[in-house]
Design an enzyme around this catalytic site. Structure first.
Site, PDB file in Angstrom:
ATOM      1  N   HIS A 109     -33.254  20.873   9.780  1.00  0.00           N
ATOM      2  CA  HIS A 109     -32.785  21.568   8.992  1.00  0.00           C
ATOM      3  C   HIS A 109     -32.743  20.883   7.389  1.00  0.00           C
ATOM      4  CE1 HIS A 109     -30.566  24.801  11.178  1.00  0.00           C
ATOM      5  NE2 HIS A 109     -31.639  24.576  11.688  1.00  0.00           N
ATOM      6  N   TYR A 140     -21.809  28.348   6.333  1.00  0.00           N
ATOM      7  CA  TYR A 140     -20.507  27.823   6.146  1.00  0.00           C
ATOM      8  C   TYR A 140     -19.645  29.103   5.277  1.00  0.00           C
ATOM      9  CZ  TYR A 140     -21.134  23.149   7.948  1.00  0.00           C
ATOM     10  OH  TYR A 140     -21.410  22.329   8.715  1.00  0.00           O
ATOM     11  N   PRO A 143     -14.157  18.992  12.399  1.00  0.00           N
ATOM     12  CA  PRO A 143     -15.574  19.317  12.645  1.00  0.00           C
ATOM     13  C   PRO A 143     -16.239  20.078  11.528  1.00  0.00           C
ATOM     14  CG  PRO A 143     -14.136  20.894  13.712  1.00  0.00           C
ATOM     15  CD  PRO A 143     -13.383  20.053  13.407  1.00  0.00           C
ATOM     16  N   LYS A 167     -19.226  15.440  11.511  1.00  0.00           N
ATOM     17  CA  LYS A 167     -19.290  14.132  11.309  1.00  0.00           C
ATOM     18  C   LYS A 167     -19.051  13.400  12.669  1.00  0.00           C
ATOM     19  CE  LYS A 167     -20.904  13.587   7.246  1.00  0.00           C
ATOM     20  NZ  LYS A 167     -22.244  13.358   7.280  1.00  0.00           N
ATOM     21  N   TYR A 218     -23.520  15.097   3.534  1.00  0.00           N
ATOM     22  CA  TYR A 218     -23.626  16.052   4.570  1.00  0.00           C
ATOM     23  C   TYR A 218     -24.863  15.099   5.374  1.00  0.00           C
ATOM     24  CZ  TYR A 218     -23.899  20.250   7.697  1.00  0.00           C
ATOM     25  OH  TYR A 218     -23.911  21.058   8.671  1.00  0.00           O
TER      26      TYR A 218
HETATM   27  C1  PHB Z   1     -22.055  23.042  15.853  1.00  0.00           C
HETATM   28  O1  PHB Z   1     -23.019  23.800  15.791  1.00  0.00           O
HETATM   29  O2  PHB Z   1     -21.075  23.215  16.824  1.00  0.00           O
HETATM   30  C2  PHB Z   1     -21.439  22.822  14.540  1.00  0.00           C
HETATM   31  C3  PHB Z   1     -22.313  22.561  13.252  1.00  0.00           C
HETATM   32  C4  PHB Z   1     -21.771  22.149  11.994  1.00  0.00           C
HETATM   33  C5  PHB Z   1     -20.314  21.867  12.116  1.00  0.00           C
HETATM   34  C6  PHB Z   1     -19.465  21.968  13.183  1.00  0.00           C
HETATM   35  C7  PHB Z   1     -20.061  22.510  14.360  1.00  0.00           C
HETATM   36  O3  PHB Z   1     -19.807  21.268  10.663  1.00  0.00           O
END
Ligand code: PHB
Ligand code: APR
Length: 393
Positions: free
Chosen positions: A72, A200, A292, A296, A384
């Site tokens: 990505h 997000y 989450p 990280k 990120y």
């Molecule tokens: C996930 O795919 O479980 C995931 C991805 C990004 C995040 C948190 C969880 O910031």
């Protein structure tokens, strides 16, 4: 039984450390409280920074990740009914690899088994002894028999609820914690992702995240009150709640289906200092927890383990303890940078139960600034994708 390094915990941290040490010819034994299937049954995040990708490649376990993982170059922020892309690759030159932690763990477990390395599953009543002395050892019960494992060092890779950090005298450790007033209700479904990159969202209904494990398996999250129980959330209720967060295009693209996993996780920030106590070292979730939001957790674990593995290899191969002596300081600098980013992103993207309307308006103003400022987007992107290991050195 005797080994050079006793590793407590057979999750990603313990398995990756064991692989790094084995590659350097350092004998190690993993003591894991659960069964291997139980460990694999945990559904966790799935975004790998370059440091984690490189660590898996270094121990020769990266093949399936490169074959099945998704590269990505960006992600989207959804607010005010619109999506805005953060083009991480053009802003930083780096990417992230979307590959579930379960698969990372599976690859490491299979590799360890194939090499015939010792992992004691269902190791119960693990206790740590004399790690601040010269005869560190671990006592545990397996199949009803009590065993003693003598070692040179103990790596506490046993997560937030493990025995390692709990074995450190209270006066020798400082703990910093922030608990957030909400949780993430997560769902895994064998449905095509709503978009090819992560989304997000910060909306009037709170936070949501659209993620994935493959082109046919999606991972979604919605913010829920801490008082919610997963039993209160039918699949249909989940999909309805997720739709409330989405923009028109995503809503039109959403493919729903039965959940194959559904759970609620609390969010906390936590750091223990220091991370070394004589011959005991804490790594991964045993030493720190991040919400989450910034993806990280696994990446911090990988960095801890890289630093610890290098320090132990230096001890055995070069008779130097410089790495061991600087382990905690090196880890904590990186940990606090990730804690800050994860905290910042969590505060930006969630609705807080007691917030005034002012707080949400300021969040929207910051998001609006962020997506129109190359400098601000570059700052988010470099955090990120993961700051360079030598950042600030
Ligand atoms: C996930 O795919 O479980 C995931 C991805 C990004 C995040 C948190 C969880 O910031
Ligand atoms: N004795 C032996 N094993 C234990 C004990 C104990 N007393 N307590 C816990 N364990 C085991 C757990 O069963 C688990 O398999 O230690 C392992 C710790 O694994 P994780 O909790 O996954 O922690 P870590 O390996 O550091 O991985 C960090 O996991 O929680 C996520 O977001 C986090 O992605 C990050 C990753």
């Amino acid at each position: 039984m005797r080994t050079q390094v006793a590793i407590i915990g057979g999750g990603p941290s313990g398995l990756l450390l064991g692989a790094l040490l084995h590659k350097a010819g350092i004998d190690n034994v993993i003591l894991e409280r659960q069964t291997g299937d139980y460990v694999l049954g945990r559904i966790r995040a799935g975004v790998l920074e370059q440091v984690a990708v490189a660590a898996l490649d270094e121990v020769g376990v990266g093949a399936r990740m490169h074959k099945e993982g998704l590269v990505h170059g960006g992600f989207e922020l959804l607010f005010g009914g619109k999506r805005h892309r953060i083009d991480m690759h053009s802003l930083t030159g780096h990417i992230v690899m979307v590959y579930g932690q379960t698969e990372v763990t599976r690859d490491l477990m299979n590799d360890r088994a194939a090499k015939g390395l010792t992992t004691v599953y269902e190791a119960k009543e693990v206790s740590l002894h004399d790690f601040d002395g010269t005869t560190p050892h671990v006592i545990y019960v397996h199949n009803g028999q009590t065993h003693r494992l003598d070692c040179d060092f103990i790596a506490g890779c046993d997560g937030f609820h493990g025995v390692s950090r709990a074995s450190v005298p209270k006066q020798a450790i400082r703990e910093y914690e922030k608990v957030y007033p909400f949780g993430w209700l997560g769902m895994l479904s064998d449905t095509p992702p709503v978009s090819h990159e992560l989304i997000y969202a910060n909306t009037d209904h709170g936070f949501a995240l659209c993620s994935m494990r493959s082109p046919t398996r999606s991972r979604y999250y919605v913010q829920v009150p801490l008082t919610d129980k997963v039993e209160q959330w039918s699949d249909e209720r989940f999909w309805d709640q997720l739709r409330l967060h989405l923009d028109d295009e995503a809503r039109a693209n959403l493919v729903t289906g039965p959940s194959i996993e559904k759970s609620i996780a609390p969010l906390r920030s936590f750091v223990a200092e220091p991370l070394r106590f004589g011959r005991l070292f804490l790594a991964g979730d045993a030493g720190h927890i991040v919400p989450p939001t910034g993806a990280k957790g696994l990446n911090l674990a990988a960095t801890d383990v890289k630093y610890l593995g290098s320090a132990l290899i230096e001890h055995y191969q070069h008779k130097s303890d410089q790495g061991i002596d600087h382990y905690s300081e090196r880890c904590l600098r990186r940990i606090w940078r990730a804690e800050r980013f994860s905290w910042w992103f969590t505060m930006l993207m969630h609705r807080f139960p007691d917030e005034s309307g002012f707080n949400h308006k300021v969040q929207l103003a910051e998001l609006d600034y962020l997506v129109h400022s190359e400098s601000a987007m570059r700052s988010v992107a470099e955090n990120y994708v993961g700051l360079p290991l030598n950042f600030g050195e």
